[in-house]
Design an enzyme around this catalytic site. Structure first.
Site, PDB file in Angstrom:
ATOM      1  N   LYS A   1       0.863  -1.273   0.056  1.00 19.30           N
ATOM      2  CA  LYS A   1       0.035  -0.071   0.005  1.00 19.30           C
ATOM      3  C   LYS A   1       0.910   1.225   0.103  1.00 19.30           C
ATOM      4  O   LYS A   1       0.427   2.282   0.545  1.00 19.30           O
ATOM      5  CB  LYS A   1      -0.899  -0.016   1.298  1.00 19.30           C
ATOM      6  CG  LYS A   1      -1.956  -1.287   1.342  1.00 19.30           C
ATOM      7  CD  LYS A   1      -2.644  -1.565   0.001  1.00 19.30           C
ATOM      8  CE  LYS A   1      -3.468  -0.397  -0.369  1.00 19.30           C
ATOM      9  NZ  LYS A   1      -4.117  -0.966  -1.830  1.00 19.30           N
ATOM     10  N   THR A   2       2.142   1.198  -0.707  1.00 16.74           N
ATOM     11  CA  THR A   2       2.846   2.395  -0.970  1.00 16.74           C
ATOM     12  C   THR A   2       2.986   3.082  -2.248  1.00 16.74           C
ATOM     13  O   THR A   2       3.650   3.730  -2.407  1.00 16.74           O
ATOM     14  CB  THR A   2       4.196   2.093  -0.362  1.00 16.74           C
ATOM     15  OG1 THR A   2       4.713   1.028  -0.948  1.00 16.74           O
ATOM     16  CG2 THR A   2       4.025   1.749   1.171  1.00 16.74           C
TER      17      THR A   2
ATOM     18  N   THR B   1       3.561   0.295  -4.871  1.00 12.24           N
ATOM     19  CA  THR B   1       4.433  -0.947  -5.616  1.00 12.24           C
ATOM     20  C   THR B   1       3.769  -1.227  -6.916  1.00 12.24           C
ATOM     21  O   THR B   1       4.607  -1.475  -7.755  1.00 12.24           O
ATOM     22  CB  THR B   1       4.804  -2.076  -4.729  1.00 12.24           C
ATOM     23  OG1 THR B   1       3.742  -2.603  -4.330  1.00 12.24           O
ATOM     24  CG2 THR B   1       5.490  -1.551  -3.389  1.00 12.24           C
TER      25      THR B   1
END
Length: 1051
Positions: free
Chosen positions: A764-765, A767
């Site tokens: 959840k960044t 990726t």
């Protein structure tokens, strides 16, 4: 007619001349034949012509009588007759012919010949050759059998050549040559010839202990090894603090290697700096303090010295110190603050131990290590206080100081000294030399045990298993003969008297049964006649390497052949143990081998010397793969070519050095479970393996209190993993980084297809967006999509890791497959690569970032890979993961509020705790980055600001390309466009169309509640502060804006 002794010479001469004149041929042959005392000789000659002469021989002279004209003899044979007169030492030969007439002759007395003949068409005669009753021939008392045989051959040749023609002479010589060659090759092939010319070189064990009987039992009941354990050990950790002069100092490395070999935890500190933290709450962090150079302790600054001594007194921690050599020679110099004096730079010999020392536990006193001790820089101690007690003594080397030894009694000199702590309350053990001397290594381990009150004690039980590989495999002349098998059985019995349960473990390849010489084939048979004497395990049928097989059916067929051979010859098939030739397929793991082993042999245990690498041996470990336990295997200095003691590298002295305190001895001392690799050839010829293991076991009994025993492989494996449960999981290394591994790895595999960089997350960044942008580059390719986890392989952090390296590499095909669209891409790359050009492989698995075992595993396989991570506000990341789980129907997420999840206690249901951990733990960025930086240098780690990736991906991707050094550079400004509906950048297919991520990406969530936001700001405050420090430490990495905001809000 009777010819007297005095008339022999004249008669022979006259007869010869008359014969030469009448017939034109000369037959004048002089013999000197020595007669064999133990057996008769039979001389077979061809048919003789009419001019053949009848000869008689005696006392070195001969009379030649021509045969009557017209007499013919087809075959003449001298056969032994019984001595009817009973004369001692008389051998009578009878000449037989094809005619019907007969004749007889008898000899009377010594040196007389009686001859008669009758009949018109045939001749019969007999000849007696006198031999004295004492065994000496009348032809000469000093004659040998070899001379007699030579002269007999010469006589035969002369009669054929000079009596007939040159052609017959050549034919006779050719016939003799052929017969000689036949007999020579016959004897060599059956080892009789070798047995005649080779001397017995089997070395016998020379280890003799004063404390042991011939049966290997101690002469007097020795007291059991002391137990160093006390309650004081409960207040300290089993760890050693080692102070070294420099990080590269020799003795410091030796100490560290010895600790690693014995799996003792330690910490290295450079002396002179501030002391590390010594306590953890109310417990001491270290059980023993070791100073590589005792001077560093004696001359420590007052503050640190008092602090260290206080710690030692309070937690009852001891100190080990080594006197460091120096150019200055000290004589009676006093150590600072101690009633102790030293003499330095001495040459010593003949070391022995103090039987009354309380330090000794592993080491047994009572013997003497004779000879010069290594080095010329020894220090010895002199003391005059009861707190000191010698642990080890030695003598001054009188060969080096002859003048000092004249008329003097040599007193023992103290080389290792125990300080009981009566002076200052601190116990110490001081060494007058380094660990070069093998006995000091044992005493050092005992010192750690004693000073830590048993916290660092080693188990005294040692298990020994000796594998004999390559049974039935080997060239002629290198295999076992019946005598070798008898020696094997006898030696096994001797070793079993010292090592309960000991049996040699024989590994066979049935294809080569009966492929030796005649005597070696008898050895094969005799081995099978004694099949019940040994333990057995399977090699491959033809001793081939399993990694060369890419077809499971063919590999299993080869194993079935060996299995059938075992059944036919009553060899046990239920050992559950097998060894692969050359350790092929065990590590690096060839999956087909593990499958075939299970199906054919039901293998449960194997062993290898290759995991993780052959060298250094102290780092060999075990693992479990596909329910097969793999144990570390040790070498003993004997290899397939090591057969003769005089050809051993370095000679017998080198082998004895390994046995008597050297590498082989120390291997057994340091390893609770020992499986040794030997080969069949080591048990033939000079039988070096028998000598080696008998000797080292006796030496262990002389010098240690170890309790030796043996057991079958399955039992050993169970014991091993009970001792070392941390080794159950394998760590797959890169086969291309080890030349030996590459040789025993499948030829269909190629390291070039492994990924060059990893996108590790966290989740959840952003990726997935980064993955999509990278896939646009024509020179970059990702793995094939997984049917379960889509673009993510998730190999290093889950159960997929236990599927093995082959499974992982199947996601990275080489060759033409790399030209296909990477991963889940459904459209061709906007930057197509040229045909045949290499692709820059990568893998994206967002779960790698916070996986505890992942950095170690990835570094083992991909040590040169680059690591890419994306960071956003940890609070936002936690909330995004919670909403992601709700969207995917997670029961816990849909039944608990975000605040309830992040505040769940450890007593909450397991599913709730798991969701809490997945929300919170990945956001501890500094902690996880430190873990990765412990394996990868900062130059290989790239940190992306997740907010910048969302707002300004073009600059981020340009910077990433420079970090990866990928060529050519892709201008992302032509391929990325902001999508108003999605609210982020997407791939621009043309002027009007964009290709964006799916509906699950960029989803709009409800705003996080204020209470949860404040809680997370406080929760991550320390972690964010640590991240700022880490980024500054790494340098050239700007502090993200979100991090500044989180810190300002949190404070």
């Amino acid at each position: 007619m009777t010819i007297s002794s005095g008339e022999t010479t004249a008669t022979a001469t006259a007869t010869a001349r008359a014969t030469a004149t009448a017939r034109g041929a000369t037959t004048n042959i002089h013999h000197a034949t020595a007669i064999n005392r133990n057996k008769y000789e039979k001389l077979i000659t061809k048919p003789r012509s009419q001019d053949a002469n009848a000869e008689t021989e005696t006392n070195g002279s001969a009379t030649a009588t021509p045969a009557p004209i017209g007499a013919t003899t087809d075959r003449t044979m001298l056969l032994p007759l019984e001595d009817t007169n009973g004369a001692a030492g008389i051998v009578t030969y009878k000449q037989k012919s094809n005619g019907s007439a007969s004749g007889s002759a008898s000899g009377h007395g010594n040196g007389h010949i009686n001859s008669s003949s009758s009949g018109s068409g045939s001749t019969s005669s007999s000849t007696s050759i006198g031999i004295s009753s004492s065994g000496g021939s009348h032809l000469g008392a000093g004659s040998s059998y070899s001379m007699g045989w030579t002269c007999h051959c010469c006589n035969l040749i002369a009669r054929r050549c000079f009596g007939i023609n040159v052609r017959r002479c050549v034919l006779a010589l050719l016939a003799i040559t052929m017969v000689t060659i036949f007999y020579y090759t016959h004897y060599v092939d059956t080892d009789v010839f070798n047995g005649l010319i080779q001397r017995d070189t089997h070395p016998a064990p020379i280890i003799h202990c004063r404390m042991l009987s011939a049966a290997g039992k101690h002469v007097r009941d020795a007291s059991p090894a002391p137990d160093h354990r006390s309650e004081a050990r409960l207040r300290i950790d089993p760890k050693v603090l080692v102070f070294v002069e420099t990080t590269y100092s020799g003795l410091g490395r030796d100490i560290a290697e010895l600790l690693v070999y014995n799996r003792i935890k330690y910490k290295i500190e450079v002396a002179g700096k501030s002391l590390p933290v010594l306590t953890n709450l109310d417990k001491g962090r270290y059980g023993v303090i070791v100073f590589e150079n005792l001077d560093k302790y004696l001359n420590m600054d007052k503050w640190n010295r008092e602090l260290l001594d206080k710690y030692c007194r309070e937690y009852d921690v001891g100190i080990v110190g080594f006197l460091s050599p120096s150019e200055e020679t000290l004589v009676g110099a006093q150590l600072r603050d101690f009633p102790l004096f030293v003499n330095t730079n001495l040459r010593l010999r003949d070391a022995s131990l103090n039987p009354g020392s309380s330090v000794l536990r592993l080491t047994r006193a009572g013997e003497t290590a004779w000879g010069a001790l290594p080095g010329d820089d020894w220090a010895v101690f002199q003391h005059n206080h009861s707190t000191y007690e010698p642990v080890e003594w030695a003598q001054r080397n009188t060969n080096e100081y002859p003048a000092d030894s004249v008329g003097q009694v040599q007193l023992p000199l103290t080389t290792v000294l125990q300080d009981r702590g009566h002076l200052d309350g601190i116990q110490r053990v001081l060494f007058g030399s380094s660990l070069r001397f093998w006995l000091h290594r044992l005493v050092f381990l005992d010192s750690l045990s004693y000073l830590s009150h048993g916290q660092l004690s080693l188990n005294l039980e040692r298990m020994i298993l000796v594998d004999i590989d390559d049974i039935f495999v080997g060239e002629k002349g290198t295999r076992l003969r019946p005598d070798d098998v008898r020696a094997l059985v006898a030696t096994q019995k001797n070793i079993a008297a010292m090592v309960p349960g000991f049996k040699f473990n024989l590994g066979f390849s049935g294809k080569y049964y009966h492929h030796g010489t005649r005597e070696e084939n008898l050895g094969d048979d005799f081995l099978l006649q004694n099949v019940q004497e040994f333990n057995w395990f399977s090699h491959m049928w033809k001793h081939q390497q399993p990694h060369l097989y890419d077809n499971l059916t063919l590999l299993m067929a080869e194993m079935h052949l060996n299995y059938a051979f075992a059944v036919d010859h009553n060899i046990p098939t239920s050992s559950g143990y097998s060894i692969s030739p050359h350790h092929s397929g065990v590590y690096p793991a060839h999956e087909l081998l593990y499958v075939a082993w299970k199906k054919v042999w039901n293998v449960k245990v194997t062993s290898t010397e290759e995991y993780p690498h052959l060298r250094p041996a102290r780092l060999r470990r075990g693992f479990i793969h596909r329910n097969i336990m793999v144990l570390p295997r040790q070498t003993c200095g004997l290899f397939t070519h090591t057969m003769y003691i005089d050809r051993y590298p370095g000679g017998r002295d080198k082998l004895d050095e390994s046995i008597q305190g050297g590498e082989l001895f120390q291997t057994i001392v340091y390893n609770p479970i020992n499986i040794f690799m030997t080969h069949m050839s080591n048990y033939g010829s000079d039988r070096l393996a028998l000598y080696t293991f008998q000797s080292v076991i006796k030496f262990l009994q002389c010098w240690t209190n170890l309790k030796l025993a043996s057991a079958p492989p399955i039992q050993l494996a169970e014991m091993y993993f009970q001792l070392h449960p941390e080794e159950v999981d394998p760590v797959w290394g890169n086969p291309c980084d080890d030349a030996r591994h590459k040789k025993i790895w499948s030829k269909t595999k190629n390291c070039d297809s492994l990924p060059k960089f990893l996108v590790i997350g966290p989740q959840k960044t952003g990726t997935t967006a980064l993955y999509t942008f990278l896939s646009m580059h024509g020179s970059i390719a990702s793995n094939i999509a997984s049917p379960d986890t889509f673009e993510e392989v998730q190999f290093f952090n889950g159960n997929n890791y236990y599927r093995g390296l082959d499974w992982y590499m199947d996601f990275f095909p080489s060759g033409e497959a790399l030209s296909l669209p990477p991963g889940n891409s459904s459209s061709p790359s906007p930057m197509p690569t040229q045909a045949g050009s290499p692709r820059y492989m990568f893998e994206k698995s967002a779960t790698y970032f916070d996986g505890e075992a992942v950095p170690k595993r990835t570094h083992a396989l991909l040590p040169h890979a680059k690591i890419v991570t994306i960071l956003i506000s940890p609070a936002k990341r936690a909330y995004s993961w919670y909403q992601h789980q709700r969207a995917h129907g997670d029961v816990i997420a849909n039944n608990y509020s975000f605040y309830q999840v992040i505040t769940a206690s450890d007593s909450a249901p397991r599913a709730l705790k798991d969701l809490r951990n997945r929300c919170l733990n990945p956001g501890k960025y500094a902690q996880h980055l430190e873990h990765w930086l412990a394996y990868y240098p900062a130059q290989q780690v790239h940190i992306i600001d997740g907010d910048q990736l969302r707002l300004n991906p073009i600059d981020v991707m340009n910077e990433l390309q420079r970090f990866l050094k990928v060529q050519p550079l892709l201008d992302y400004s032509n391929h990325l466009r902001y999508d108003v509906k999605k609210g982020f950048y997407c791939q621009a297919l043309n002027e009007k169309r964009n290709k964006c991520l799916g509906k699950s990406k960029g989803r709009q969530y409800p705003t996080m509640d204020e209470r949860s936001g404040k809680l997370l700001q406080r929760y991550y405050l320390n972690h964010n502060t640590a991240l700022v420090k880490l980024l500054k430490k790494l340098g050239s990495r700007p502090i993200p804006q979100w991090l500044k905001e989180d810190l300002s809000t949190g404070t």
